[in-house]
Motif scaffolding. Structure first.
Motif, PDB file in Angstrom:
ATOM      1  N   LEU A 108     -15.121   4.752  -2.615  1.00 47.64           N
ATOM      2  CA  LEU A 108     -14.163   6.319  -0.970  1.00 47.64           C
ATOM      3  C   LEU A 108     -14.248   4.954  -0.162  1.00 47.64           C
ATOM      4  O   LEU A 108     -15.019   4.564   0.509  1.00 47.64           O
ATOM      5  N   PRO A 109     -13.018   4.458   0.136  1.00 49.87           N
ATOM      6  CA  PRO A 109     -12.747   3.313   1.413  1.00 49.87           C
ATOM      7  C   PRO A 109     -12.558   4.157   2.466  1.00 49.87           C
ATOM      8  O   PRO A 109     -12.540   5.553   3.050  1.00 49.87           O
ATOM      9  N   SER A 110     -13.657   3.657   3.291  1.00 44.75           N
ATOM     10  CA  SER A 110     -13.878   4.045   4.530  1.00 44.75           C
ATOM     11  C   SER A 110     -14.671   2.919   5.961  1.00 44.75           C
ATOM     12  O   SER A 110     -14.863   2.029   5.456  1.00 44.75           O
ATOM     13  N   ILE A 111     -14.210   3.317   7.130  1.00 49.89           N
ATOM     14  CA  ILE A 111     -14.500   2.742   7.686  1.00 49.89           C
ATOM     15  C   ILE A 111     -15.947   1.703   8.238  1.00 49.89           C
ATOM     16  O   ILE A 111     -15.889   0.675   8.539  1.00 49.89           O
ATOM     17  N   ASN A 112     -16.906   2.835   7.952  1.00 53.54           N
ATOM     18  CA  ASN A 112     -17.876   2.546   7.497  1.00 53.54           C
ATOM     19  C   ASN A 112     -18.745   3.016   6.403  1.00 53.54           C
ATOM     20  O   ASN A 112     -19.813   3.906   6.247  1.00 53.54           O
ATOM     21  N   PRO A 113     -18.340   2.082   5.147  1.00 56.59           N
ATOM     22  CA  PRO A 113     -18.609   3.062   4.261  1.00 56.59           C
ATOM     23  C   PRO A 113     -20.073   2.640   4.038  1.00 56.59           C
ATOM     24  O   PRO A 113     -21.032   2.139   4.543  1.00 56.59           O
ATOM     25  N   ASN A 135      -3.388  12.935   0.674  1.00 52.04           N
ATOM     26  CA  ASN A 135      -4.269  13.535   0.248  1.00 52.04           C
ATOM     27  C   ASN A 135      -5.182  13.831   0.325  1.00 52.04           C
ATOM     28  O   ASN A 135      -5.900  14.851   0.886  1.00 52.04           O
ATOM     29  N   ARG A 182      -8.832  15.455  13.169  1.00 51.17           N
ATOM     30  CA  ARG A 182     -10.297  15.328  12.070  1.00 51.17           C
ATOM     31  C   ARG A 182     -11.339  16.214  12.873  1.00 51.17           C
ATOM     32  O   ARG A 182     -12.500  16.096  12.017  1.00 51.17           O
TER      33      ARG A 182
END
Length: 331
Positions: free
Chosen positions: A75-80, A235, A262
């Protein structure tokens, strides 16, 4: 014996898969499903590091010598997470079956093919299934709208999605979302699938690592006790109905954005649900099929009774259309 294209392609006995589930797909559960003749799957990202994943695979192999798969959700992530390192760990551990989900598996296919790894890609639409077929996956797991977690944005239930996939695909595929027993397996086979994936059903077994309170909540709940969160953000995720998911739905329906929820949807809170048995601690995934789950058996029993029930149903239905015995002359 319910032998299908899927069982033959994967080298397993029964067309039943315990799909990868975050915090749930651990060695004991995966090994129990595989030992019973299905395909158990360890969830890679449940393990904090690739080395921990290798150790978890080894724990499972001490419990069964039958095929076990590993789920890698991308999945796309800021911190993959270090996906390449997890992929390397999977290959180096000798795993030959991988379930991918999330983004396209295409960037990983060359390495998996090079090492003889068969890929099952999870998707929620026929168009995505066709793309997965094109990049060379062995099989597809197609999720209907009934499923736990992310059902996509098309809202197509299995009764339509499964035969639509059967019409379009040439590779084997299994149906996911809404399956808990032999009735579902028989129906999936009749609609054109080559097997089923069951998540919520296997969450509610003795080998499942989640707290028993959560399992009892699943048994008590009905098909009405889920929420669809993140709908305005496109989503969508199906989770258990509780005070936290109710609040998330309310905030987003009023125009809120992801930063406004969040903290409510933090993965750490959801993990506490499973580990502490506090079903109100956060959001946690569960499918509509909880309305059909009424006990907490061991995973092997789930596999065997699902197959047995499906066989009985299919044989009894076929018997309805059997040719009548000829009447003897003079009778």
């Amino acid at each position: 014996m319910l032998t299908t294209r899927f069982t033959e392609a994967l080298g397993i006995e029964h067309p039943i898969v315990q799909g990868g589930m975050m915090w749930v797909g651990r060695a004991e559960l995966a090994a129990a499903v595989s030992e019973a003749g299905g395909l158990g799957i360890i969830t890679a990202l449940t393990q904090p590091t690739p080395a921990d994943l290798v150790a978890e695979i080894e724990r499972a192999r001490k419990l069964t010598d039958k095929p076990i798969g590993v789920n890698l959700t991308i999945l796309p992530s800021i911190n993959p997470p270090p996906y390449d390192e997890y992929r390397r760990a999977i290959v180096d551990a000798g795993i030959t079956i991988v379930e991918t989900a999330g983004s396209s598996p295409e960037p990983h296919m060359e390495m998996f093919h090079e090492h003889g790894v068969k890929v099952i890609h999870k998707c929620t639409s026929v168009r995505h299934a066709l793309k997965a077929e094109k990049v060379g996956v062995t099989a597809v797991s197609i999720d209907g709208f009934e499923c736990a977690g992310h059902p996509g944005e098309d809202d197509i239930p299995g009764l339509v999605l499964i035969p639509a996939a059967a019409d379009a695909l040439t590779i084997p595929f299994i149906a996911s979302g809404g399956f808990a027993d032999g009735r579902g397996l028989a129906a999936a086979l009749a609609l054109g699938a080559d097997g089923v994936n069951m998540g919520t059903r296997f969450m509610c077994t003795t080998e499942s690592p989640i707290d028993r309170v959560v399992k009892e909540r699943i048994v008590e709940a009905s098909e009405l006790d889920t929420n669809l969160i993140f709908r305005p953000l496109r989503n969508t995720a199906r989770v258990a109905k509780n005070a936290v998911s109710d609040e998330v739905v309310s905030i987003l329906a009023a125009g809120g954005q992801f930063p406004d929820v969040r903290e409510l949807v933090a993965g750490a809170r959801g993990r506490k649900v499973f580990e502490r048995g506090d079903t109100e601690a956060g959001i946690w995934s569960v499918g509509l099929v909880q309305g059909l789950i009424r006990d907490i058996p061991n995973a092997g029993e789930v596999v065997h009774r699902t197959v047995d029930e499906a066989e009985r149903i299919l044989r009894s239905r076929l018997a309805l259309f059997a040719e009548p015995e000829p009447v003897a002359a003079g009778a």
